[in-house]
Design an enzyme around this catalytic site. Structure first.
Site, PDB file in Angstrom:
ATOM      1  N   THR A   1      17.698  52.091 -31.371  1.00  0.00           N
ATOM      2  CA  THR A   1      17.148  50.747 -31.524  1.00  0.00           C
ATOM      3  C   THR A   1      17.145  50.363 -32.992  1.00  0.00           C
ATOM      4  O   THR A   1      17.206  51.233 -33.876  1.00  0.00           O
ATOM      5  CB  THR A   1      15.715  50.661 -30.976  1.00  0.00           C
ATOM      6  N   ASN A   2      17.078  49.071 -33.249  1.00  0.00           N
ATOM      7  CA  ASN A   2      16.790  48.553 -34.583  1.00  0.00           C
ATOM      8  C   ASN A   2      15.548  47.675 -34.553  1.00  0.00           C
ATOM      9  O   ASN A   2      15.260  46.975 -35.517  1.00  0.00           O
ATOM     10  CB  ASN A   2      17.982  47.760 -35.135  1.00  0.00           C
ATOM     11  N   ASN A   3      14.827  47.716 -33.430  1.00  0.00           N
ATOM     12  CA  ASN A   3      13.603  46.945 -33.301  1.00  0.00           C
ATOM     13  C   ASN A   3      12.538  47.554 -34.216  1.00  0.00           C
ATOM     14  O   ASN A   3      12.075  48.675 -33.988  1.00  0.00           O
ATOM     15  CB  ASN A   3      13.151  46.961 -31.844  1.00  0.00           C
TER      16      ASN A   3
ATOM     17  N   LYS B   1       9.253  48.687 -32.514  1.00  0.00           N
ATOM     18  CA  LYS B   1       9.401  49.920 -31.749  1.00  0.00           C
ATOM     19  C   LYS B   1       9.525  51.132 -32.669  1.00  0.00           C
ATOM     20  O   LYS B   1       8.933  52.189 -32.420  1.00  0.00           O
ATOM     21  CB  LYS B   1      10.636  49.848 -30.842  1.00  0.00           C
TER      22      LYS B   1
ATOM     23  N   ASP C   1      13.805  51.951 -22.378  1.00  0.00           N
ATOM     24  CA  ASP C   1      13.797  50.610 -21.820  1.00  0.00           C
ATOM     25  C   ASP C   1      12.412  50.399 -21.229  1.00  0.00           C
ATOM     26  O   ASP C   1      11.840  51.310 -20.619  1.00  0.00           O
ATOM     27  CB  ASP C   1      14.877  50.419 -20.755  1.00  0.00           C
ATOM     28  N   THR C   2      11.887  49.227 -21.455  1.00  0.00           N
ATOM     29  CA  THR C   2      10.527  48.922 -21.030  1.00  0.00           C
ATOM     30  C   THR C   2      10.516  47.635 -20.219  1.00  0.00           C
ATOM     31  O   THR C   2      11.220  46.686 -20.543  1.00  0.00           O
ATOM     32  CB  THR C   2       9.602  48.764 -22.253  1.00  0.00           C
TER      33      THR C   2
ATOM     34  N   GLY D   1       6.076  41.193 -28.110  1.00  0.00           N
ATOM     35  CA  GLY D   1       6.407  41.026 -26.703  1.00  0.00           C
ATOM     36  C   GLY D   1       5.299  40.322 -25.939  1.00  0.00           C
ATOM     37  O   GLY D   1       4.776  39.283 -26.359  1.00  0.00           O
TER      38      GLY D   1
ATOM     39  N   HIS E   1       2.051  52.376 -22.629  1.00  0.00           N
ATOM     40  CA  HIS E   1       3.134  52.924 -21.828  1.00  0.00           C
ATOM     41  C   HIS E   1       4.109  53.707 -22.693  1.00  0.00           C
ATOM     42  O   HIS E   1       4.528  54.815 -22.331  1.00  0.00           O
ATOM     43  CB  HIS E   1       3.865  51.780 -21.122  1.00  0.00           C
ATOM     44  N   ARG E   2       4.486  53.127 -23.850  1.00  0.00           N
ATOM     45  CA  ARG E   2       5.425  53.803 -24.732  1.00  0.00           C
ATOM     46  C   ARG E   2       4.787  55.060 -25.314  1.00  0.00           C
ATOM     47  O   ARG E   2       5.444  56.098 -25.435  1.00  0.00           O
ATOM     48  CB  ARG E   2       5.893  52.861 -25.844  1.00  0.00           C
TER      49      ARG E   2
END
Length: 213
Positions: free
Chosen positions: A7-9, A12, A68-69, A169, A196-197
């Site tokens: 990812t590059n988020n 996150k 993936d969420t 989000g 959750h993560r």
């Protein structure tokens, strides 16, 4: 241990690095000079997570995990689910993908008049470990990488208006079970312990700690 998070988020990455601590050096896609448009064509969170991790492993032969969420709302038959990040764009061709404000607006509109606000966030992490990370691999067919899946779920409900300024989000409209504040109100320190993560990453970290020398 160095490991790539596909990812590059920035949100996150910060969240994952905070949860994993200094035991692991988490690299982003930018860190490995990957600027590809990685496909996400799966119909489930599991398929998307595996697809992203496999893409990076096949190209770079580095240990990697991808997530993936999805936000699953009972009254909407599990929507937005795998389409959470682009929910508004699916409903409205003029909307932009990955627009959190538009996604929340669409979700709240679709829930108007519905009494059941129960929902859950679900994260799936796919891990692929390079079995010989110290070797300069040029023939990946000689190796059998090990892959695993880790899932984290947090139950809660969708409130009727946005509250809180932290997170990202759907955080301003999701109130986790057992709390009277949204993820965006609770702040990152609490969210990183109960989300959750966080739950999926805790399973990932435990697995890596127990499995690696």
């Amino acid at each position: 241990m160095k490991i790539v998070f596909a990812t590059n988020n920035a949100h996150k990455l910060d969240e994952i690095r905070h949860i994993l601590g200094d035991k692991f050096e988490v690299l982003s896609l930018n860190d490995i000079n990957c600027h590809d448009d990685i496909p996400e064509t799966g119909s489930t969170l599991e398929e998307n997570a595996r697809q992203k991790a496999q893409y990076i492993y096949d190209k770079y032969h580095l240990s990697v995990f991808a997530d993936d969420t999805g936000l699953e709302v009972d009254a909407l038959n599990g929507e937005p689910g795998v389409y959470s990040a682009r929910y508004a764009a699916i409903k409205d061709p003029n909307a932009e993908s990955h627009d959190s404000e538009a996604n929340m607006t669409t979700l709240l509109q679709n829930l108007k008049g519905k009494e059941n606000r129960n929902a859950r966030f679900r994260t799936v992490i796919a891990l692929i470990l390079n079995p010989n990370p110290s070797h300069n691999i040029s023939h990946s067919s000689l190796l059998t990488p090990h892959s695993s899946l880790f899932e984290g779920i947090v139950e809660g409900s969708i409130i009727k208006e946005r509250r809180g300024g932290e997170g990202f989000g759907y955080d301003p409209i999701f109130q986790p079970e057992g709390y009277d504040k949204t993820f965006a109100e609770l702040g990152n320190d609490i969210k990183n312990k109960i989300s959750h993560r966080a739950r999926a990453v805790a399973k990932l970290a435990q697995y890596l700690t127990q499995s690696l020398p």
